[in-house]
Design a protein around this motif. Sequence first.
Motif, short mmCIF file in Angstrom:
data_model
loop_
_atom_site.label_atom_id
_atom_site.label_comp_id
_atom_site.label_asym_id
_atom_site.label_seq_id
_atom_site.Cartn_x
_atom_site.Cartn_y
_atom_site.Cartn_z
N LEU A 351 -44.33 3.83 -38.66
CA LEU A 351 -43.88 2.65 -37.93
C LEU A 351 -43.32 1.60 -38.88
CD1 LEU A 351 -43.86 1.89 -34.93
CD2 LEU A 351 -46.04 0.73 -35.29
N VAL A 352 -44.02 1.36 -39.98
CA VAL A 352 -43.56 0.39 -40.97
C VAL A 352 -42.33 0.92 -41.69
CG1 VAL A 352 -44.17 -0.87 -43.07
CG2 VAL A 352 -45.86 -0.60 -41.24
N GLN A 353 -42.35 2.19 -42.05
CA GLN A 353 -41.20 2.75 -42.77
C GLN A 353 -39.94 2.73 -41.92
OE1 GLN A 353 -41.55 6.03 -45.80
NE2 GLN A 353 -40.61 7.21 -44.16
N SER A 354 -40.08 2.77 -40.60
CA SER A 354 -38.91 2.76 -39.71
C SER A 354 -38.13 1.46 -39.78
CB SER A 354 -39.35 3.02 -38.27
OG SER A 354 -40.09 1.92 -37.73
N CYS A 355 -38.73 0.42 -40.36
CA CYS A 355 -38.02 -0.86 -40.52
C CYS A 355 -36.81 -0.70 -41.43
CB CYS A 355 -38.95 -1.93 -41.09
SG CYS A 355 -40.34 -2.35 -40.03
N ASP A 356 -36.87 0.24 -42.36
CA ASP A 356 -35.77 0.51 -43.27
C ASP A 356 -35.68 2.01 -43.50
OD1 ASP A 356 -33.74 0.44 -45.08
OD2 ASP A 356 -34.81 -0.64 -46.64
N PRO A 357 -35.00 2.74 -42.60
CA PRO A 357 -34.95 4.20 -42.69
C PRO A 357 -34.36 4.72 -44.00
CG PRO A 357 -34.14 3.44 -40.56
CD PRO A 357 -34.27 2.22 -41.43
N GLY A 358 -33.66 3.90 -44.73
CA GLY A 358 -33.05 4.34 -45.97
C GLY A 358 -34.01 4.40 -47.14
N THR A 359 -35.23 3.98 -46.97
CA THR A 359 -36.21 4.00 -48.05
C THR A 359 -37.45 4.78 -47.60
OG1 THR A 359 -37.35 1.97 -47.37
CG2 THR A 359 -35.47 1.74 -48.85
N SER A 360 -38.30 5.11 -48.55
CA SER A 360 -39.60 5.71 -48.24
C SER A 360 -40.68 4.84 -48.86
CB SER A 360 -39.68 7.15 -48.76
OG SER A 360 -39.44 7.17 -50.16
#
Length: 510
Positions: A351-360
């Motif tokens: 959920l948190v990672q979905s804020c910036d799909p270009g990063t992990s």
Amino acid sequence: MRVDDLLHLESIGLHLVWGDPGLLRREVTGVTATDLRDPTAYLQSGEVVLSGLVWWTPRGGRNKADQFVAALRNAGAVALLAGVVRHNGVPAEIVRACREQQIALVAVPAHTTFRTITDAIYVRRWSDLSSPTDLALPDNVPQSLHRLVRDEVAPDVLLDRISTYLGGLPCALVTASGRTIARCSGASESAPAAIADSLRRADSVNQQIKSADAPYDAWYLHLPVGREAPPLMLREVAEVLRHYRELSMQAHAAGQLAVEDLLAELDDAMSERASLALAMRACGMAEQGRYRVISAATVPYRRVDSVAALRELVSHITDRPFVVGSHGAQAVAIIGDISNPVELVRSVHDLVQSCDPGTSIHVGVGSAAGTAEELRDSFVRSNHAQRAAASLGRDVAAAEDLTTLNELLAGVSAPVRAAYSTQVLGALLEPGASHAGLRATLAAFLDHNGSWTKTAEALYLHVNTVHYRIERIEKLTGRDLSSLADRVDVRAALLSAAATEPDDSIRHAS
């Protein structure tokens, strides 16, 4: 809405003192509360005026009444709503002045507050509109909201007032990952995943609050699906919430130096217990308490992103106070210990990672700590687990979950792994087909527990060829591969090299 609409609102109980039908049909555009003798400068056309009649006294009462009511008429006010408490009713001089100057006069009973009337007017006024794009809040409303922010009211109280000015429209203040910061009393609770999905699909009116430093700490004013408000109004409200956010960030920034000092103390193995305890107290933490350290880093790494991502992640899993800072190439949070922390972190990671799909985001969870010394252990373990998670391509890792040599080595810093593999394997790491073949043979030999036959079968080689290659490897490395200790050392070196070299013959060892 019209003046006579106010008289039909049973919840506020207003009573008409004087006003002909034509005056009662006048449109209401807003409301102003004042007890100035001459409020001309603060009034706008179409407003109703709330007054407790503090400005009126029996001595000189006629002149004061005429002056006040004339100011209302000249400004285009449509009605005077007069409180009855101060003078036990509405004085006759004020009634006469309103009749002569054609201003509708309404009595406000003792049990009705001016706030109740103001809220009722805005709820009725804005809920009847079709949300034209150029509709703005009345001039005095943003000022009133900014005043609430300066007075440091709770965010849900601020949203209650915002909802009133948006015609009673339910609203919430949410983050990009769907976490609800606050919501007005009329807003229903929504799951973070549903809110985040709504933000991504833009299927409701979500007004972003500017001033975010990273995608993970973006805020939005979230409205229900299918409910809209005038865009200009939303931008004005967003500006108020931006002000609220910046004041909150300023208060947070004031304590960050103490957090960075605490992390430096935790990283210093030679730091004395008293010094560490002092650093903990500076962050509002008791020396004896149940804590846990969580570390995180984004890939590609950016300090502000890592800190924001970890802060958002921790905010999802606990409502207790915590601190977040950065140390080295990691963001570090210290939280009150909670049950099942690894599972909770995993449950909100995507959920948190979905804020910036270009990063992990790779997260390491430390052990529970009950003393200052144990807190340092938790710090070291969380950092190691985070590096292991990044090296192994995992979202979340905990120190107690690292149960293999490969997982253990993955948390060792890349420069240390590279130095170790070079020292142990030496010339075996040189480029070229022959050395690559030796590395592949070594990896297979270790994978098959030193069995010549199984190694030969796995590589489609003659057993004598395997013997020859192993002898060469032992000469190049100076290691005896019949020794368990040397086998462990060499395997660790291969695993360490595999983390930094794109060589299939090395990766086979993992």
